[in-house]
Design a protein around this motif. Structure first.
Motif, PDB file in Angstrom:
ATOM      1  N   VAL A 146      -9.921 -50.260  12.795  1.00  0.00           N
ATOM      2  CA  VAL A 146     -10.905 -51.264  12.388  1.00  0.00           C
ATOM      3  C   VAL A 146     -10.761 -51.541  10.897  1.00  0.00           C
ATOM      4  N   ALA A 147     -11.319 -52.646  10.467  1.00  0.00           N
ATOM      5  CA  ALA A 147     -11.360 -52.978   9.036  1.00  0.00           C
ATOM      6  C   ALA A 147     -12.764 -53.417   8.673  1.00  0.00           C
ATOM      7  N   GLY A 148     -13.110 -53.233   7.412  1.00  0.00           N
ATOM      8  CA  GLY A 148     -14.434 -53.622   6.959  1.00  0.00           C
ATOM      9  C   GLY A 148     -14.666 -53.220   5.524  1.00  0.00           C
ATOM     10  N   THR A 149     -15.925 -53.150   5.150  1.00  0.00           N
ATOM     11  CA  THR A 149     -16.325 -52.769   3.796  1.00  0.00           C
ATOM     12  C   THR A 149     -16.671 -51.283   3.754  1.00  0.00           C
ATOM     13  N   VAL A 150     -16.131 -50.597   2.759  1.00  0.00           N
ATOM     14  CA  VAL A 150     -16.451 -49.183   2.556  1.00  0.00           C
ATOM     15  C   VAL A 150     -17.493 -49.077   1.446  1.00  0.00           C
ATOM     16  N   TYR A 151     -18.567 -48.369   1.727  1.00  0.00           N
ATOM     17  CA  TYR A 151     -19.643 -48.136   0.763  1.00  0.00           C
ATOM     18  C   TYR A 151     -19.589 -46.694   0.279  1.00  0.00           C
ATOM     19  N   ARG A 152     -20.095 -46.489  -0.929  1.00  0.00           N
ATOM     20  CA  ARG A 152     -20.265 -45.124  -1.453  1.00  0.00           C
ATOM     21  C   ARG A 152     -21.730 -44.912  -1.787  1.00  0.00           C
ATOM     22  N   GLU A 156     -28.194 -40.664  -6.536  1.00  0.00           N
ATOM     23  CA  GLU A 156     -29.464 -40.191  -5.988  1.00  0.00           C
ATOM     24  C   GLU A 156     -29.437 -40.081  -4.466  1.00  0.00           C
ATOM     25  N   LEU A 157     -28.323 -40.517  -3.869  1.00  0.00           N
ATOM     26  CA  LEU A 157     -28.152 -40.493  -2.418  1.00  0.00           C
ATOM     27  C   LEU A 157     -29.262 -41.262  -1.698  1.00  0.00           C
ATOM     28  N   ASP A 158     -29.700 -42.356  -2.313  1.00  0.00           N
ATOM     29  CA  ASP A 158     -30.753 -43.139  -1.660  1.00  0.00           C
ATOM     30  C   ASP A 158     -30.321 -44.572  -1.341  1.00  0.00           C
ATOM     31  N   ARG A 159     -29.070 -44.949  -1.699  1.00  0.00           N
ATOM     32  CA  ARG A 159     -28.582 -46.273  -1.316  1.00  0.00           C
ATOM     33  C   ARG A 159     -27.060 -46.281  -1.340  1.00  0.00           C
ATOM     34  N   TRP A 160     -26.519 -47.274  -0.619  1.00  0.00           N
ATOM     35  CA  TRP A 160     -25.066 -47.423  -0.527  1.00  0.00           C
ATOM     36  C   TRP A 160     -24.610 -48.587  -1.395  1.00  0.00           C
ATOM     37  N   ILE A 161     -23.468 -48.398  -2.076  1.00  0.00           N
ATOM     38  CA  ILE A 161     -22.905 -49.407  -2.969  1.00  0.00           C
ATOM     39  C   ILE A 161     -21.509 -49.774  -2.470  1.00  0.00           C
ATOM     40  N   PRO A 162     -21.206 -51.083  -2.299  1.00  0.00           N
ATOM     41  CA  PRO A 162     -19.852 -51.460  -1.848  1.00  0.00           C
ATOM     42  C   PRO A 162     -18.795 -50.969  -2.827  1.00  0.00           C
ATOM     43  N   SER A 163     -17.736 -50.342  -2.310  1.00  0.00           N
ATOM     44  CA  SER A 163     -16.676 -49.828  -3.186  1.00  0.00           C
ATOM     45  C   SER A 163     -15.299 -50.373  -2.823  1.00  0.00           C
ATOM     46  N   ALA A 164     -15.115 -50.857  -1.602  1.00  0.00           N
ATOM     47  CA  ALA A 164     -13.824 -51.417  -1.189  1.00  0.00           C
ATOM     48  C   ALA A 164     -14.057 -52.415  -0.063  1.00  0.00           C
ATOM     49  N   GLY A 178     -18.486 -44.046   5.066  1.00  0.00           N
ATOM     50  CA  GLY A 178     -19.275 -45.132   4.502  1.00  0.00           C
ATOM     51  C   GLY A 178     -18.796 -46.511   4.902  1.00  0.00           C
ATOM     52  N   MET A 179     -18.058 -46.642   5.997  1.00  0.00           N
ATOM     53  CA  MET A 179     -17.526 -47.954   6.389  1.00  0.00           C
ATOM     54  C   MET A 179     -18.470 -48.705   7.316  1.00  0.00           C
TER      55      MET A 179
END
Length: 207
Positions: A146-152, A156-164, A178-179
């Protein structure tokens, strides 16, 4: 398979960090729905479908793409695309690229039934104006990733941020925790190039 201009993607505020029992923390939705995580553990992007939009040929609806690829449904009419002599796919061979390796192909383009190949070539703006489209008959295709957006996760481990963006994750390797998957790929086997003008009438769709 294409998204509509009225479709609404999920919000990043819909995401949370899930820590399964005896498992690795991974991305999840605050309010999960059945079927949004595939058999390989990948979480799929969701879209809210709102009637009245126009077709966006350049955008993919993750749910529609996944269904067509998993069940080998035609990307135009959503009917079964598999036939006794193989399944038809479309790929591109641009003059500036190396020659297509028919033994090394994988695709995220769902198949087409014989009846819908000329429809797609005639009405899809990308295929209509791009003379590099190649019709392939495939003896066998196997889901491969599969392909998509990877988040990190933030500190604070309270939200995900797009990284790739547009990252590929093979089914034969550990998945990205995190994908958010938006496209499924199939590896193509037993591939031959087909002249679209030579396609006979589809016996499955014939009256």
């Amino acid at each position: 398979m294409a998204a509509l201009s009225s479709d609404l993607p999920f919000l990043e505020s819909d995401l949370c960090i899930e820590v399964p029992r005896n498992g690795e923390p991974h991305i999840a939705y605050m309010k999960p729905r059945p079927g949004e995580r595939d058999a390989h553990g990948n979480l799929w992007g969701r879209m809210k479908r709102v009637p009245g939009g126009r077709v966006l040929f350049e955008s993919v609806d993750p749910a529609r793409q996944r269904e067509c690829m998993e069940r080998l449904l035609c990307q135009v009419c959503a009917r079964p695309a598999e036939r006794a002599d193989g399944t038809l796919f479309i790929e591109w061979q641009h003059p500036s690229e190396p020659p297509m390796r028919l033994d090394k192909l994988k695709t995220d383009m769902p198949p087409l039934c014989p009846t819908c190949v000329p429809v797609s070539l005639r009405h899809c703006p990308f295929l209509r104006h791009d003379q590099s489209a190649v019709v392939l008959r495939v003896r066998k295709s196997v889901p491969c990733g599969v392909a998509g957006t990877v988040y990190r996760a933030d500190l604070e481990l309270d939200r995900w941020i797009p990284s790739a963006h547009d990252a590929y994750s093979s089914y034969t390797k550990p998945r990205y925790p995190g994908m958010i998957a938006v496209r499924m790929f199939r590896r193509l086997r037993g591939v031959t190039v087909v002249d679209p003008d030579s396609l006979a009438a589809d016996p499955v769709r014939a009256p």
